[in-house]
Design a protein around this motif. Structure first.
Motif, PDB file in Angstrom:
ATOM      1  N   ASN A 175      31.013  64.221  26.793  1.00  0.00           N
ATOM      2  CA  ASN A 175      31.628  65.377  27.451  1.00  0.00           C
ATOM      3  C   ASN A 175      32.945  65.024  28.132  1.00  0.00           C
ATOM      4  OD1 ASN A 175      29.538  67.102  26.693  1.00  0.00           O
ATOM      5  ND2 ASN A 175      28.304  66.557  28.489  1.00  0.00           N
ATOM      6  N   ILE A 176      33.153  63.726  28.381  1.00  0.00           N
ATOM      7  CA  ILE A 176      34.406  63.313  29.023  1.00  0.00           C
ATOM      8  C   ILE A 176      35.586  63.488  28.070  1.00  0.00           C
ATOM      9  CG2 ILE A 176      35.621  61.365  30.078  1.00  0.00           C
ATOM     10  CD1 ILE A 176      32.945  60.289  30.990  1.00  0.00           C
ATOM     11  N   PHE A 206      39.550  66.804  25.491  1.00  0.00           N
ATOM     12  CA  PHE A 206      40.767  66.304  24.855  1.00  0.00           C
ATOM     13  C   PHE A 206      40.717  66.475  23.340  1.00  0.00           C
ATOM     14  CE2 PHE A 206      40.483  63.996  28.870  1.00  0.00           C
ATOM     15  CZ  PHE A 206      41.756  64.187  29.374  1.00  0.00           C
ATOM     16  N   VAL A 207      39.511  66.286  22.758  1.00  0.00           N
ATOM     17  CA  VAL A 207      39.371  66.522  21.320  1.00  0.00           C
ATOM     18  C   VAL A 207      39.654  67.987  20.999  1.00  0.00           C
ATOM     19  CG1 VAL A 207      37.773  66.477  19.372  1.00  0.00           C
ATOM     20  CG2 VAL A 207      37.735  64.633  21.062  1.00  0.00           C
ATOM     21  N   THR A 208      39.148  68.877  21.842  1.00  0.00           N
ATOM     22  CA  THR A 208      39.401  70.308  21.639  1.00  0.00           C
ATOM     23  C   THR A 208      40.882  70.621  21.742  1.00  0.00           C
ATOM     24  OG1 THR A 208      37.232  70.811  22.585  1.00  0.00           O
ATOM     25  CG2 THR A 208      38.831  72.612  22.470  1.00  0.00           C
ATOM     26  N   MET A 209      41.557  70.012  22.725  1.00  0.00           N
ATOM     27  CA  MET A 209      42.990  70.262  22.894  1.00  0.00           C
ATOM     28  C   MET A 209      43.793  69.763  21.694  1.00  0.00           C
ATOM     29  SD  MET A 209      43.029  71.892  25.582  1.00  0.00           S
ATOM     30  CE  MET A 209      41.423  72.316  26.240  1.00  0.00           C
ATOM     31  N   LEU A 210      43.399  68.599  21.171  1.00  0.00           N
ATOM     32  CA  LEU A 210      44.136  68.060  20.033  1.00  0.00           C
ATOM     33  C   LEU A 210      43.967  68.937  18.789  1.00  0.00           C
ATOM     34  CD1 LEU A 210      43.485  64.229  20.478  1.00  0.00           C
ATOM     35  CD2 LEU A 210      45.546  65.525  21.036  1.00  0.00           C
ATOM     36  N   PHE A 211      42.751  69.469  18.607  1.00  0.00           N
ATOM     37  CA  PHE A 211      42.545  70.377  17.485  1.00  0.00           C
ATOM     38  C   PHE A 211      43.367  71.655  17.654  1.00  0.00           C
ATOM     39  CE2 PHE A 211      38.761  67.924  16.256  1.00  0.00           C
ATOM     40  CZ  PHE A 211      38.905  67.947  14.884  1.00  0.00           C
TER      41      PHE A 211
END
Length: 227
Positions: free
Chosen positions: A35-36, A40-45
């Motif tokens: 969850n940390i 950031f993964v969501t933002m990069l996508f």
């Protein structure tokens, strides 16, 4: 990152890049909680989707001839809405992660643009050139010779130069004369062999463009081949 760009084997497999990616993934797994890194993964996508939509929007607006989307319902309106929507969703989900991700992407863009040079950018093509050409063409078509007035006259000079080294003072002098006008540096290559003339033309064009860039001259270059 150049050491990781080298491949191995007949198919040029990026083994070093794969190992580096595996190492980074393992380090992130040691965080203890996915969850940390999930925000950031969501933002990069979302950034990826946003830039894809932005690129499609710019290509459509600039009327790039090589951009022919086959999707039936595509238009520049949907591309623009998609790009803006991705940015809005980013800051709605997590403003802090969105700001950090955007800053990282912006820094990477500056590094590739200013330090990568033409070799770092490869043969991808720069969409800004298509956009600039489209805007310049649009405003050139708006110029009307019937509306010209002596108050707004500007000099338009064509200077034929044989040797840029010996003629550099002349180029500097004419550059001062044009003062807000148009200056074209012309060069005629005399060569009977066409293939040799084309190769020489390419080298001369590069030299002239570097001369204008290093000398901070606001001028265009034009070379032609003659027998």
């Amino acid at each position: 990152l150049r050491p990781f760009a080298r491949g191995r084997g007949r198919n040029d497999e990026p083994v070093r890049a794969v190992l580096l990616s595996w190492l980074l993934v393992q380090l992130l797994l040691f965080c203890g909680s996915l969850n940390i890194i999930a925000p950031f993964v969501t933002m990069l996508f979302l950034l990826t989707y946003g830039f894809i939509n932005l690129a499609c929007f710019i290509l459509r607006v600039s009327a790039a001839p090589n951009f022919r989307p086959s999707f039936r319902y595509f238009s520049w309106h949907t591309a623009l809405v998609g790009a803006v929507g991705c940015v809005v969703v980013m800051f709605l989900v997590d403003p802090l992660s969105a700001g950090i991700s955007s800053a990282v992407v912006f820094v990477l863009f500056l590094v590739v643009h200013y330090r990568g040079g033409a070799q770092g950018r490869g043969d991808w093509g720069d969409v800004s050139q298509a956009l600039i050409f489209h805007q310049v063409r649009k405003y050139l078509l708006r110029l009307d010779s019937r509306k010209e007035h002596v108050k707004f006259w500007r000099p338009q000079i064509l200077l034929l130069v044989a040797n840029p080294r010996t003629s550099y003072p002349l180029v500097a002098f004419v550059n001062q004369l044009k003062k807000g006008g148009l200056l074209v540096l012309g060069h005629v290559i005399r060569e009977a062999d066409f293939e040799r003339g084309v190769a020489l033309h390419r080298r001369q064009t590069t030299v002239w463009e570097e001369l204008v860039e290093r000398g901070a001259r606001k001028a265009f270059t034009a070379s032609s081949i003659a027998r």
